[in-house]
Design an enzyme around this catalytic site. Structure first.
Site, PDB file in Angstrom:
ATOM      1  N   GLY A  11      57.662  17.645   2.315  1.00 42.94           N
ATOM      2  CA  GLY A  11      56.371  17.855   2.963  1.00 42.94           C
ATOM      3  C   GLY A  11      56.308  17.078   4.265  1.00 42.94           C
ATOM      4  O   GLY A  11      57.320  16.868   4.928  1.00 42.94           O
ATOM      5  N   CYS A  12      55.133  16.630   4.617  1.00 42.27           N
ATOM      6  CA  CYS A  12      54.899  15.881   5.851  1.00 42.27           C
ATOM      7  C   CYS A  12      55.810  14.661   5.923  1.00 42.27           C
ATOM      8  O   CYS A  12      55.827  13.851   4.998  1.00 42.27           O
ATOM      9  CB  CYS A  12      53.422  15.458   5.879  1.00 42.27           C
ATOM     10  SG  CYS A  12      53.052  14.180   7.079  1.00 42.27           S
ATOM     11  N   PHE A  13      56.554  14.517   7.004  1.00 38.42           N
ATOM     12  CA  PHE A  13      57.476  13.383   7.075  1.00 38.42           C
ATOM     13  C   PHE A  13      56.766  12.048   7.199  1.00 38.42           C
ATOM     14  O   PHE A  13      57.299  11.013   6.819  1.00 38.42           O
ATOM     15  CB  PHE A  13      58.573  13.543   8.123  1.00 38.42           C
ATOM     16  CG  PHE A  13      58.197  13.938   9.520  1.00 38.42           C
ATOM     17  CD1 PHE A  13      57.010  13.566  10.121  1.00 38.42           C
ATOM     18  CD2 PHE A  13      59.091  14.696  10.261  1.00 38.42           C
ATOM     19  CE1 PHE A  13      56.713  13.923  11.435  1.00 38.42           C
ATOM     20  CE2 PHE A  13      58.810  15.064  11.570  1.00 38.42           C
ATOM     21  CZ  PHE A  13      57.617  14.674  12.154  1.00 38.42           C
ATOM     22  N   TRP A  14      55.531  12.032   7.694  1.00 46.70           N
ATOM     23  CA  TRP A  14      54.790  10.769   7.735  1.00 46.70           C
ATOM     24  C   TRP A  14      54.614  10.226   6.319  1.00 46.70           C
ATOM     25  O   TRP A  14      54.671   9.031   6.080  1.00 46.70           O
ATOM     26  CB  TRP A  14      53.410  10.954   8.347  1.00 46.70           C
ATOM     27  CG  TRP A  14      53.358  11.431   9.747  1.00 46.70           C
ATOM     28  CD1 TRP A  14      54.323  11.320  10.709  1.00 46.70           C
ATOM     29  CD2 TRP A  14      52.257  12.104  10.368  1.00 46.70           C
ATOM     30  NE1 TRP A  14      53.889  11.888  11.877  1.00 46.70           N
ATOM     31  CE2 TRP A  14      52.625  12.365  11.696  1.00 46.70           C
ATOM     32  CE3 TRP A  14      50.995  12.502   9.924  1.00 46.70           C
ATOM     33  CZ2 TRP A  14      51.763  13.003  12.594  1.00 46.70           C
ATOM     34  CZ3 TRP A  14      50.149  13.133  10.814  1.00 46.70           C
ATOM     35  CH2 TRP A  14      50.532  13.382  12.136  1.00 46.70           C
ATOM     36  N   CYS A  15      54.368  11.145   5.386  1.00 43.54           N
ATOM     37  CA  CYS A  15      54.069  10.759   4.011  1.00 43.54           C
ATOM     38  C   CYS A  15      55.320  10.312   3.263  1.00 43.54           C
ATOM     39  O   CYS A  15      55.283   9.337   2.511  1.00 43.54           O
ATOM     40  CB  CYS A  15      53.399  11.920   3.282  1.00 43.54           C
ATOM     41  SG  CYS A  15      51.880  12.469   4.097  1.00 43.54           S
TER      42      CYS A  15
END
Length: 180
Positions: A11-15
């Site tokens: 999913g979101c790479f920030w997460c």
């Protein structure tokens, strides 16, 4: 023992970056793009869903402290590997759950990790095991995002703390500062 590298998309790479940078033995986590057809894609291009890239993280780790299998177990416990081409409200192939093994040993471990994780999920795991491809680091402002801008971003504040809570609950002995 030399450091090794793992590449995961969850999913979101920030997460995913926020989770893995909390682990002992992880030397570096870099957000980037992998698995697509466009050279040097931008965040805007990848978010458009037309490049085939996944938002991913590249982890440099010390296998004497944390193993590839440990990283796989954290990966499966801190995102939903049963959602096809999405994580929550993030929808598109760029948010797919994927593992990009760098050799045959990692590929076998990835497949074993999927089998090991499946009993923890009521739906089938749809995480793909894809060939390693060209890695493109994300733009600088995406790196270590949670440590800076992310803690002022409402999306990150809604998504990342529950992931970190799962990490602390299930893997407290693997957290940075807990290494033997």
């Amino acid at each position: 023992m030399p450091h090794e590298t793992a590449i995961f998309a969850g999913g979101c790479f920030w997460c995913t970056e926020a989770v893995f940078q909390s682990l002992g033995g992880v030397e570096k986590v870099e957000s980037g793009y992998i698995g697509g057809t466009v050279e040097n894609p931008t965040y805007k291009q990848v978010c458009g869903g037309d490049t085939g890239h996944a938002e991913a993280i590249r982890i440099s780790f010390d296998p004497a402290v944390i193993t590839y299998d440990d990283l796989l177990d954290v990966f499966f416990a801190t995102h939903d590997p049963t959602q096809l081409n999405r994580q929550g409200n993030d929808v598109g192939t760029q948010y797919r759950s994927a593992i990009f093994p760098l050799d045959d040993v990692q590929e076998a471990a990835a497949r074993a990790g999927i089998a090991r994780a499946q009993p923890d999920w009521s739906q089938p795991i749809v995480t793909s095991v894809e060939p390693a491809a060209a890695w493109y680091p994300a733009e600088d402002y995406h790196q270590a995002y949670w440590d800076g801008e992310g803690q002022r971003n409402p999306y990150c504040m809604a998504v990342i703390p529950p992931k970190l809570a799962k990490l602390r609950k299930g893997f407290s002995e693997k957290l940075r500062g807990q290494e033997s």
